[in-house]
Design an enzyme around this catalytic site. Sequence first.
Site, PDB file in Angstrom:
ATOM      1  N   HIS A 182       0.790  -1.229   0.000  1.00  0.00           N
ATOM      2  CA  HIS A 182       0.000   0.000   0.000  1.00  0.00           C
ATOM      3  C   HIS A 182       0.825   1.283   0.000  1.00  0.00           C
ATOM      4  O   HIS A 182       0.303   2.351  -0.341  1.00  0.00           O
ATOM      5  CB  HIS A 182      -0.919   0.001   1.230  1.00  0.00           C
ATOM      6  CG  HIS A 182      -2.196   0.741   1.017  1.00  0.00           C
ATOM      7  ND1 HIS A 182      -2.316   1.825   0.173  1.00  0.00           N
ATOM      8  CD2 HIS A 182      -3.429   0.562   1.547  1.00  0.00           C
ATOM      9  CE1 HIS A 182      -3.551   2.275   0.195  1.00  0.00           C
ATOM     10  NE2 HIS A 182      -4.251   1.525   1.007  1.00  0.00           N
ATOM     11  N   TYR A 194     -13.631   5.844   9.804  1.00  0.00           N
ATOM     12  CA  TYR A 194     -12.750   6.301   8.728  1.00  0.00           C
ATOM     13  C   TYR A 194     -13.336   5.873   7.391  1.00  0.00           C
ATOM     14  O   TYR A 194     -13.638   4.701   7.179  1.00  0.00           O
ATOM     15  CB  TYR A 194     -11.362   5.674   8.917  1.00  0.00           C
ATOM     16  CG  TYR A 194     -10.302   6.070   7.922  1.00  0.00           C
ATOM     17  CD1 TYR A 194      -9.301   6.960   8.286  1.00  0.00           C
ATOM     18  CD2 TYR A 194     -10.271   5.559   6.632  1.00  0.00           C
ATOM     19  CE1 TYR A 194      -8.303   7.330   7.392  1.00  0.00           C
ATOM     20  CE2 TYR A 194      -9.290   5.914   5.726  1.00  0.00           C
ATOM     21  CZ  TYR A 194      -8.309   6.799   6.110  1.00  0.00           C
ATOM     22  OH  TYR A 194      -7.333   7.162   5.221  1.00  0.00           O
ATOM     23  N   THR A 208      -4.849  10.513  -0.376  1.00  0.00           N
ATOM     24  CA  THR A 208      -6.181  10.307   0.193  1.00  0.00           C
ATOM     25  C   THR A 208      -6.478  11.358   1.255  1.00  0.00           C
ATOM     26  O   THR A 208      -5.584  12.052   1.746  1.00  0.00           O
ATOM     27  CB  THR A 208      -6.310   8.913   0.838  1.00  0.00           C
ATOM     28  OG1 THR A 208      -5.334   8.788   1.883  1.00  0.00           O
ATOM     29  CG2 THR A 208      -6.121   7.816  -0.186  1.00  0.00           C
TER      30      THR A 208
END
Length: 784
Positions: free
Chosen positions: A480, A596, A609
């Site tokens: 990620h 979240y 993001t």
Amino acid sequence: MAEAHAAVAFQFNVSRHGLTVDYDKEILRELIHSTKRSWRYRLIRFLNRIRNMVFPFTVPSVLALIALTSSLTLSDYFDPLSGYARRLHALVPWRISALYPKQSYIVTTVSACAAAVGVVVFLTRFFLEKLLHYRGALRERRGKYSWRTKLWFIWMKVVQGNSTPRLYSYQDIMPVLPLPSLRDTIPKYLRSMRPLLDDEKYERMVQLAADFQNGQGRRFQRYLIMKWLFSTNYVSDWWEEYVYLRGRGPLLINSNCYAMDALHERGSKRQAARAANLTHALLKMRRMINQEDVMPLMLDKMIPLDSFQYPRTFDTCRIPGRETDKHVHYDSSTHVVVFNRGRYFWVPTHTISGRLLNPKELEMQFDRVLQDSSKAREGEELVAALTAGDRVLWAEARERYFSRGPNRVSLETIERAAFYLVLDEEEDYYFDASDPSRLDDYCKWLLQGACKENSCKLWCDKSFSLLIMKNGLAGVNFEHSWGDGLVAGHIWEWALTEDLGVLQYDADGHTRGSIETVPQQPQRLKFELSEECLLSINKSFKTARSLCDDLDLRVLMFNDYGKGFMKTCKVSPDAYIQLALQLAYRRDAGNYCQTYEATTARLFREGRTETVRPCTIESKAFVEAMLNENATNAERQRLLRIASEVHTAGYMDSMCGKGVDRHLFCLYVVSKYLAVESPFLKDVISEPWRLSTSQTPQNQTGRLDPTRHPEQVAPGGGFGPVADDGYGVCYFISGDAVLFFHVTCKISSEKTDANRFREMIRSSLHLMADIFKEEPARDKAPLV
């Protein structure tokens, strides 16, 4: 393995007869072709850079405009420069002008015209950059645009014309992420915390926030303003460094994510054939990225998203360090590394001349690997566990045991690969209506990287790994830190549509086409594992196994209704689903939690993001109404729409650079640099995200048709829980009638249960649909 060959490609011998040079002709040809390929890509990048500099014009149109204005000026028929060329010619030294009167006038005229055209291009791009700052088109409902937005659409169409943007055409004119002020961020944060805190705790938080805003916060904000002024994006580098690369915990499950294969179709049950088509499709996509032949993602076909993450999708590896990791990106690797039955293979994907092998040739390569009868050596099947365990242990082992000899060559071969491929000996048919757990097992296989009792197959450091079962079922697991799920999902969706819709298979399940060139033989990588090295490997493997054993993963395929019904309710589908998750969590845990939801910040240069906070005062009011037997359906519908509007506004704020969490995160980093303790920021950062959610987008490529070809739709993917006592939920909206939810949590937590929460989501969606049915005389909605 090319690196190993190159080391012995040239041999020098000195004898009484003189100096003799022996060399490997094959390797010499490979080096020559490698050099040619490198320079070819450099030339392509240079030409693309020029194209991007003149966008939305094209290079031919700019040259034609220069030629036209020069011709008109020289002919004296019409002077578009109003005498500027003559005034410029007067500045030419008289000796040059006297010797070459005609030539000097032509040169000055063309130069003046080129400068004038350059000014036009610059002003056009400057105007386009200013247009890209406008966000009204995102905030207003489709079909109900204001006159400002309609005018903006017209100007965008006029400025861009019919030009076709390349991947990085907008990159240099993307807006810079704005830096919010403290008086904007602090009230938004306090409002988001109000439904989570009682009166006493909330008053304490308000006082801490006031003290911070009037004291330390001002100082921290001034430092952040300096960073904002001198950086492309004031968040992204710190986010990557401190959230990802400095994390010393395992990547497996905690950081790596997965994406699934197509729902009902996989083209072929032959493992080598499926691997060949997908490998060919992925490397074709890499070539398109390198040549910028990919259209940037556009919202409303007008608003571009930033593309800086795409180059790191391939040829990239995360390298462990004692204190922090780093990314290393290699230049267009011509091989992949394949893991099969505990063994690692270097598999060439290109010919010596640099041509990408066609699917039939790649199938031959993977068949060679599968037919190899050699056995794995002791500990070899667990080497990848080093990348799945503690980062410090891996950094020390890499430095101690993998810095020389065959271990170093093998490690560099893996890290330099275009991507990592697992040809697993297991097989599964996950879509089985009689046994829903098969879908859970398949997704767990993807997230865990097929980490079993005596084997660890996933190389977690690679940008992504392609996993293929014995029966052709596939999926990807991606690391990620290099990029976000939107980019990885875009590339995976393109590969699937290329595999199933373009390349396809013959009647026997083999790839189509013919073998044009017999490719180089795959070679097995060698590892020499000492007793000390095996101890480190086993220690990392135990860590990886404990993570896998503690993972609870369930997938919900909800096909009772979908996006189509939600739109009839006149609410945003994303807001509707987030409210369903709030209702499910309240019924599951008995309280509310900080939630979240990830949204993209790629409307800005190098954006990644931002966080949406779905747990709001309005969402709490709606959930309480759903749990109140005396509330009417009309009241619940009203509260649903109010909560949806608030959620959508918060979502748009986060997308448009007015979020809360990245700003507070950067303020916290500043406080750490200054070694100043902030009670307010400490409370902000320490609050856990017990419900972490994300949406997998559909049809980023524009090549999917879920109505005509639902079998080609891949139902998203998922990730592990963020908090030890929380849930991770990734959802996917498939067409108008199907929803998928990937739910994860830890088995060790007594507060969570993935199967229970999955059923809570299912029943909550049914409860919410019921409020739109005709209401009886007295509504008492069932709560379980």
